[in-house]
Design a protein around this motif. Structure first.
Motif, PDB file in Angstrom:
ATOM      1  N   LEU A 386     -73.352  16.372  -4.291  1.00 23.95           N
ATOM      2  CA  LEU A 386     -72.855  17.509  -5.091  1.00 23.95           C
ATOM      3  C   LEU A 386     -72.280  18.597  -4.186  1.00 23.95           C
ATOM      4  O   LEU A 386     -71.277  19.226  -4.507  1.00 23.95           O
ATOM      5  CB  LEU A 386     -73.971  18.048  -5.990  1.00 23.95           C
ATOM      6  N   LEU A 387     -72.906  18.773  -3.047  1.00 25.72           N
ATOM      7  CA  LEU A 387     -72.355  19.746  -2.093  1.00 25.72           C
ATOM      8  C   LEU A 387     -71.048  19.209  -1.502  1.00 25.72           C
ATOM      9  O   LEU A 387     -70.073  19.952  -1.344  1.00 25.72           O
ATOM     10  CB  LEU A 387     -73.363  20.027  -0.968  1.00 25.72           C
ATOM     11  N   GLU A 391     -67.417  21.090  -1.414  1.00 29.88           N
ATOM     12  CA  GLU A 391     -66.712  21.323  -0.144  1.00 29.88           C
ATOM     13  C   GLU A 391     -65.314  20.728  -0.186  1.00 29.88           C
ATOM     14  O   GLU A 391     -64.348  21.350   0.253  1.00 29.88           O
ATOM     15  CB  GLU A 391     -67.489  20.672   1.012  1.00 29.88           C
ATOM     16  N   VAL A 392     -65.228  19.501  -0.698  1.00 29.28           N
ATOM     17  CA  VAL A 392     -63.924  18.839  -0.736  1.00 29.28           C
ATOM     18  C   VAL A 392     -62.971  19.595  -1.666  1.00 29.28           C
ATOM     19  O   VAL A 392     -61.804  19.832  -1.335  1.00 29.28           O
ATOM     20  CB  VAL A 392     -64.075  17.351  -1.157  1.00 29.28           C
ATOM     21  N   GLU A 393     -63.505  20.024  -2.805  1.00 27.65           N
ATOM     22  CA  GLU A 393     -62.664  20.802  -3.740  1.00 27.65           C
ATOM     23  C   GLU A 393     -62.158  22.071  -3.079  1.00 27.65           C
ATOM     24  O   GLU A 393     -60.979  22.414  -3.168  1.00 27.65           O
ATOM     25  CB  GLU A 393     -63.497  21.202  -4.968  1.00 27.65           C
ATOM     26  N   LYS A 394     -63.085  22.735  -2.396  1.00 27.11           N
ATOM     27  CA  LYS A 394     -62.739  24.011  -1.765  1.00 27.11           C
ATOM     28  C   LYS A 394     -61.649  23.810  -0.706  1.00 27.11           C
ATOM     29  O   LYS A 394     -60.704  24.565  -0.612  1.00 27.11           O
ATOM     30  CB  LYS A 394     -64.007  24.572  -1.114  1.00 27.11           C
ATOM     31  N   ARG A 395     -61.808  22.746   0.057  1.00 27.60           N
ATOM     32  CA  ARG A 395     -60.896  22.569   1.185  1.00 27.60           C
ATOM     33  C   ARG A 395     -59.561  21.942   0.812  1.00 27.60           C
ATOM     34  O   ARG A 395     -58.589  22.093   1.548  1.00 27.60           O
ATOM     35  CB  ARG A 395     -61.593  21.779   2.290  1.00 27.60           C
ATOM     36  N   THR A 396     -59.524  21.206  -0.299  1.00 26.21           N
ATOM     37  CA  THR A 396     -58.251  20.571  -0.651  1.00 26.21           C
ATOM     38  C   THR A 396     -57.556  21.291  -1.811  1.00 26.21           C
ATOM     39  O   THR A 396     -56.363  21.086  -2.040  1.00 26.21           O
ATOM     40  CB  THR A 396     -58.454  19.105  -1.097  1.00 26.21           C
TER      41      THR A 396
ATOM     42  N   TYR B  73     -77.585  21.244  -6.571  1.00 30.36           N
ATOM     43  CA  TYR B  73     -77.264  20.476  -5.364  1.00 30.36           C
ATOM     44  C   TYR B  73     -77.791  19.048  -5.418  1.00 30.36           C
ATOM     45  O   TYR B  73     -77.463  18.236  -4.572  1.00 30.36           O
ATOM     46  CB  TYR B  73     -77.856  21.168  -4.124  1.00 30.36           C
ATOM     47  N   TYR B  74     -78.659  18.766  -6.384  1.00 33.78           N
ATOM     48  CA  TYR B  74     -79.278  17.440  -6.397  1.00 33.78           C
ATOM     49  C   TYR B  74     -79.294  16.828  -7.781  1.00 33.78           C
ATOM     50  O   TYR B  74     -79.590  17.509  -8.773  1.00 33.78           O
ATOM     51  CB  TYR B  74     -80.713  17.516  -5.857  1.00 33.78           C
ATOM     52  N   LYS B 117     -76.033  22.351   7.870  1.00 39.17           N
ATOM     53  CA  LYS B 117     -74.917  22.705   8.766  1.00 39.17           C
ATOM     54  C   LYS B 117     -73.756  23.303   7.973  1.00 39.17           C
ATOM     55  O   LYS B 117     -73.112  24.245   8.416  1.00 39.17           O
ATOM     56  CB  LYS B 117     -74.414  21.452   9.498  1.00 39.17           C
ATOM     57  N   LEU B 118     -73.488  22.701   6.812  1.00 39.52           N
ATOM     58  CA  LEU B 118     -72.366  23.189   6.008  1.00 39.52           C
ATOM     59  C   LEU B 118     -72.686  24.528   5.346  1.00 39.52           C
ATOM     60  O   LEU B 118     -71.829  25.409   5.250  1.00 39.52           O
ATOM     61  CB  LEU B 118     -72.005  22.174   4.919  1.00 39.52           C
ATOM     62  N   MET B 119     -73.917  24.681   4.919  1.00 36.63           N
ATOM     63  CA  MET B 119     -74.265  25.869   4.138  1.00 36.63           C
ATOM     64  C   MET B 119     -74.659  27.069   5.002  1.00 36.63           C
ATOM     65  O   MET B 119     -74.480  28.205   4.592  1.00 36.63           O
ATOM     66  CB  MET B 119     -75.416  25.544   3.177  1.00 36.63           C
ATOM     67  N   PHE B 120     -75.254  26.782   6.142  1.00 36.35           N
ATOM     68  CA  PHE B 120     -75.731  27.872   7.009  1.00 36.35           C
ATOM     69  C   PHE B 120     -75.198  27.667   8.424  1.00 36.35           C
ATOM     70  O   PHE B 120     -75.943  27.326   9.339  1.00 36.35           O
ATOM     71  CB  PHE B 120     -77.265  27.927   6.994  1.00 36.35           C
ATOM     72  N   PRO B 121     -73.899  27.849   8.584  1.00 40.96           N
ATOM     73  CA  PRO B 121     -73.283  27.487   9.865  1.00 40.96           C
ATOM     74  C   PRO B 121     -73.796  28.294  11.062  1.00 40.96           C
ATOM     75  O   PRO B 121     -73.647  27.834  12.199  1.00 40.96           O
ATOM     76  CB  PRO B 121     -71.787  27.726   9.624  1.00 40.96           C
ATOM     77  N   ASP B 122     -74.418  29.423  10.822  1.00 39.91           N
ATOM     78  CA  ASP B 122     -74.903  30.215  11.966  1.00 39.91           C
ATOM     79  C   ASP B 122     -76.269  29.761  12.468  1.00 39.91           C
ATOM     80  O   ASP B 122     -76.728  30.213  13.511  1.00 39.91           O
ATOM     81  CB  ASP B 122     -74.985  31.700  11.593  1.00 39.91           C
ATOM     82  N   VAL B 123     -76.903  28.939  11.686  1.00 41.08           N
ATOM     83  CA  VAL B 123     -78.241  28.482  12.077  1.00 41.08           C
ATOM     84  C   VAL B 123     -78.086  27.229  12.948  1.00 41.08           C
ATOM     85  O   VAL B 123     -77.213  26.401  12.707  1.00 41.08           O
ATOM     86  CB  VAL B 123     -79.070  28.147  10.805  1.00 41.08           C
ATOM     87  N   TYR B 124     -78.937  27.118  13.974  1.00 44.48           N
ATOM     88  CA  TYR B 124     -78.928  25.897  14.787  1.00 44.48           C
ATOM     89  C   TYR B 124     -79.636  24.806  13.971  1.00 44.48           C
ATOM     90  O   TYR B 124     -80.855  24.824  13.832  1.00 44.48           O
ATOM     91  CB  TYR B 124     -79.657  26.145  16.114  1.00 44.48           C
ATOM     92  N   SER B 125     -78.876  23.859  13.406  1.00 41.86           N
ATOM     93  CA  SER B 125     -79.475  22.798  12.593  1.00 41.86           C
ATOM     94  C   SER B 125     -79.373  21.496  13.353  1.00 41.86           C
ATOM     95  O   SER B 125     -78.303  21.159  13.859  1.00 41.86           O
ATOM     96  CB  SER B 125     -78.714  22.627  11.274  1.00 41.86           C
TER      97      SER B 125
END
Ligand code: SF4
Ligand code: SF4
Lengths: 443, 389
Positions: A386-387, A391-396, B73-74, B117-125
């Motif tokens: 779902l994420l 992301e894909v929608e946002k970027r394309t 998200y799930y 990584k995608l959601m919290f890019p400033d955090v070291y994941s």
């Protein structure tokens, strides 16, 4: 409502649905694959079972094993509408309703006589090559089979590309496992001495077929696309993902297929569907996730009836990614190349990598959007989709849609729901396109 | 001396505090302090500690957190822990966390590493891989390099130094903590009527959010206090509960099992606190010692491959013998691949050894305990009948 009504006028002549050479070839190859396995008790050939992602067919052939891939069996049982009863059988035996139905289809099949599609029983494997690549379930699946067959089980751990890259440490780890554990154990079970030149030859043949496969996959960049890279793609990847990679037969198959695709391109034709050549291409989609196999044709029909063609799909990369970053099996680095192959399969890539791939596919194949078929069975694919979609929608800037089903459990295929969702999705694409052309005209 | 009640009260406050105030306070107490979160099943916390940072165990939101964003998200067929963890992230509860580690336990947490990584890019994941090959030369060397990469990553991202000397000191500090955790478990095994399962859980759980030194002191205090108190012994049977190694059961579930007539004499909750079975050597190559401990002296569980077929599930049989258990309860989170795929094999092993067992599923937010109480009660009764027969 913008749904395309397919009238008999634009419905192609069913006589055109005559099978292409490649299709006939593949059918024969599939039959030979199963015969080879089921004939093993008579022929004396030993049997190795392993998984499609991380399938080391070139290596397995070095030891004269027949390669039995359990996902291929589960798919066959799905397509033949047998998997439902097998899944339920496994659940009766105590397997949870929550876990992957491939495993349960396999276990249910074993409980019900373990018959191959040719009607003969599958022999017990001599060795389970647990290529633990891109999916946690594999680990347990072969522990379950080992419990049943009590045969040698060889673990090959493929580290996950968590940071989106293959590190030296990963490669070394895998090569070491191959050298010190996998190969010696395969030698012991097969009684055949490992010959690295034989492996190189197999790898050389793999690379040749892979070139043609990529040519076929990339032909979808054309308009109209001569192939469907998801529904049709399942057939195209069969030999290379299965027990034929590294053989002359695979080379011939892909050469034949390539020629056919060239002919389609020259004639300006779209893909072939089960009902003959597809009508006018109206929507170009990228798909993420496996298909449903129990209602495969019904599912496919929902697309081609609407003029929707899949131009690129992540599922056709699950047994190896050859197009995106140009990987080919390399006979000059035989063990390293096997490691890199495993490390690079789609489900072994990080989520950000998967998003990048889908975005790039949408751009390069000039797709109208992304469709995710989320599979209940499969956490490896599904967790995070779902994420990914957002992301894909946002970027394309292209619309995406989400449908849910299962691979081989018919209980989770709701045709009406999926059809509704697809119809509104196609409408959304139409609106988006109309909006774009108005904007374009105004500019 | 503090009473067990006082100690457990403090643990309960920590457990209920989804804003992680204690960890925030620790961080704010000195400029430059960093906090590194980790999920189940195991990370070598010594490496974080050796950099002067606080390892913070994140095990979802439990039954008190209202999940508003996480469900977007799930899909419905994925377990609860990732969605409530996302909820904590999106809701700002983890906004003070500088790094997040996602160990290899299953594909859900694996994929969550990429989502983070995608959601919290400033955090070291970081996805933290654990070897499935247990040969020193193969899995061992791979793991040492993984540890080294983790060390470097933390050093670079958090601007700290993680020296070998500091690592050896941290290993000693965690050895002490593990020893005390083992003592707590041993105490409960011996006198379960004095050490309620929920209390022990809360006590160990506090170790996820407190500095290890403070936690060790807490364990010591509890061990001293519990001995001085008296509680009546009930006619309960003795069970091992297994399958709880990732998504946490509601506290009520643990209480319900005990209330229905079962003393829990061992479990696989919060395995990180006792993943390594023996003291790790504090001499020589620190990362090598951690690798050796992982390969040869660590817990067996569903996310780990068992290389020897005849050994499959034997750890449970041995635990039953060692702890004098009369039965095993499989309690697994719904949709949990490791627990649910493994369960039939483990049940077969137990059945072959004539060890009674039952199984049910839960979610971290399960509210209805009645069915579980009934099932566990019937199980306890049947065990008692069996032993009287
Ligand atoms: S369907 Fe998914 S979970 Fe099942 S075996 Fe394949 S990759 Fe693994
Ligand atoms: S509960 Fe199970 S499936 Fe869910 S994240 Fe944890 S280990 Fe994975």
């Amino acid at each position: 409502m913008s749904t395309v009504i397919t009238t008999p006028k634009n419905r192609p002549d069913p006589r055109d649905a005559a099978k292409d050479d490649s299709m006939i070839k593949q059918k024969e190859m599939m039959a030979r694959h199963f015969d080879k396995i089921t004939d093993a008790p008579e022929s004396g050939q030993k049997v190795c079972a392993t998984f499609v992602p991380g399938n080391l067919n070139e290596l397995i052939m070095c030891f004269d094993f027949a390669n039995n891939l359990p996902e291929v069996n589960a798919i066959q049982n799905g397509l033949r509408k047998k998997s439902g009863q097998f899944v339920m059988e496994a659940e009766k035996l105590g397997h949870s309703e929550d876990v992957c139905t491939y495993v349960k289809s396999d276990i249910g099949m074993m409980a019900k006589g373990n018959l191959a599609p040719n009607g003969k029983p599958f022999p017990d494997p001599d060795v389970l090559l647990l290529s633990y690549t891109g999916c946690f379930t594999f680990l347990k699946w072969f522990e379950l089979l080992r419990e049943q067959y009590k045969c040698e089980t060889i673990m090959l751990h493929t580290p996950y590309e968590g940071d989106g890259k293959i590190t030296d440490n990963m490669r070394k780890y895998m090569v070491k496992q191959l050298k010190e554990e996998v190969i010696p154990k395969l030698e012991r079970v097969s009684g055949v001495k490992f010959d690295i030149d034989r492996l190189r030859e197999n790898l050389r043949r793999s690379a040749k077929a892979e070139d043609d496969l990529v040519y076929v996959l990339e032909s979808a960049k054309k308009r109209p696309s001569p192939i469907d890279a998801y529904f049709g793609g399942i057939y195209y990847i069969g030999p290379i993902f299965g027990a034929y990679r590294g053989t002359e037969e695979a080379i011939e198959y892909y050469a034949t297929l390539r020629k056919e695709i060239d002919a389609r391109i020259a004639a300006g034709l779209g893909p072939v569907t089960p009902e003959g050549p597809m009508g006018k291409e109206k929507y170009r989609l990228v798909t993420e996730g496996p298909p449903n196999y129990t209602n495969f044709r019904e599912f496919w029909k929902m697309f081609y009836d609407e003029g929707a063609v899949v131009v690129a799909s992540s599922y056709s990369k699950v047994g190896g990614v050859y197009d995106y970053d140009g990987f080919r099996h390399d006979p000059d680095r035989p063990l390293e190349t096997l490691a890199e192959y495993c490390l690079g399969v789609y489900t072994n890539r990080s989520l950000p990598q998967r998003v990048d791939m889908l975005v790039d596919y949408i751009n390069e194949y000039e797709a109208d959007g992304l469709l995710i078929n989320s599979i209940k069975s499969c956490n490896s694919f599904s967790a995070g989709q779902l994420l990914m979609m957002r992301e894909v929608e946002k970027r394309t800037g292209k619309p995406a849609a989400f449908v849910e089903s299962d691979l081989v459990d018919p209980r989770y295929f709701s045709a009406a729901n999926i059809k509704n969702r697809l119809e509104s999705y196609f409408q959304m694409i139409d609106q988006k396109k109309a909006g774009a052309s108005i904007k374009g005209a105004a500019a | 001396m503090k009473s067990t009640e006082e100690i457990i009260k403090r643990c309960e406050e920590l457990y209920e505090d989804l804003n992680f105030t204690a960890a925030r306070e620790w961080k704010d107490a000195k400029p430059g302090r960093k906090v590194v979160g980790y999920m189940p099943i195991y990370v070598p916390r010594e490496i974080i500690h050796a950099g002067g940072m606080l390892p913070l165990g994140i095990v979802g939101g439990g039954d008190q957190l209202e999940v508003i964003h996480g469900d977007a998200y799930y899909q419905s067929y994925i377990c609860r822990i990732p969605r409530s963890t996302i909820e904590l992230g999106v809701g700002g509860n983890l906004d003070f966390v500088d790094g997040m580690l996602f160990p290899s336990i299953c594909d859900v947490i694996r994929n969550l590493s990429g989502m983070w990584k995608l959601m919290f890019p400033d955090v070291y994941s970081r996805y933290f891989d654990l070897p499935q090959n247990f040969n020193d030369d193969i899995g061992g060397n791979y793991y040492i390099s993984e540890l080294q990469e983790l060390r470097q990553g933390l050093e670079e991202h958090c601007g700290v130094d993680i020296t070998d000397d500091a690592l050896r000191r941290s290993i000693a500090v965690y050895n002490e903590n593990r020893k005390l955790v083992r003592e707590v478990y041993a105490y409960r095994t011996k006198q379960p009527w004095k050490a309620a399962a929920a209390d022990v859980y809360l006590l160990i759980r506090a170790g996820l959010v407190l500095p290890v030194e403070e936690h060790s002191q807490m364990l010591q205090d509890w061990l001293a206090a519990v001995d001085a108190e008296d509680r009546p012994m009930k006619d309960n049977c003795r069970v091992i509960v297994t399958g709880l190694f990732c998504e946490q059961p509601p506290l009520n579930l643990i209480k319900s099992i005990e209330l229905s007539g079962c003393y829990i004499v061992d479990d696989d909750l919060l395995l990180v606190s006792r993943w390594l079975l023996d003291d790790v050597s504090t001499e020589g190559h620190a990362l090598g010692n951690l690798a050796d401990a992982f390969l040869h002296h660590s817990e067996s569980t569903s996310s780990k491959y068992e290389p020897v077929e005849t050994e499959k599930g034997q750890y449970l049989v041995r635990a039953v013998e060692k702890y004098g258990a009369e039965g095993v309860i499989f309690a697994s989170p719904s949709f949990c691949d490791p627990a649910l795929l493994d369960r039939p094999m483990l049940q077969n092993v137990l059945n072959a050894a004539n060890i009674p067992n039952i199984a049910f599923k839960y979610a971290e937010n399960s509210g209805q305990m009645q069915p579980i109480r009934e099932q566990a009660g019937t199980f306890a009764d049947s065990i008692k009948l069996w032993s009287e027969a």
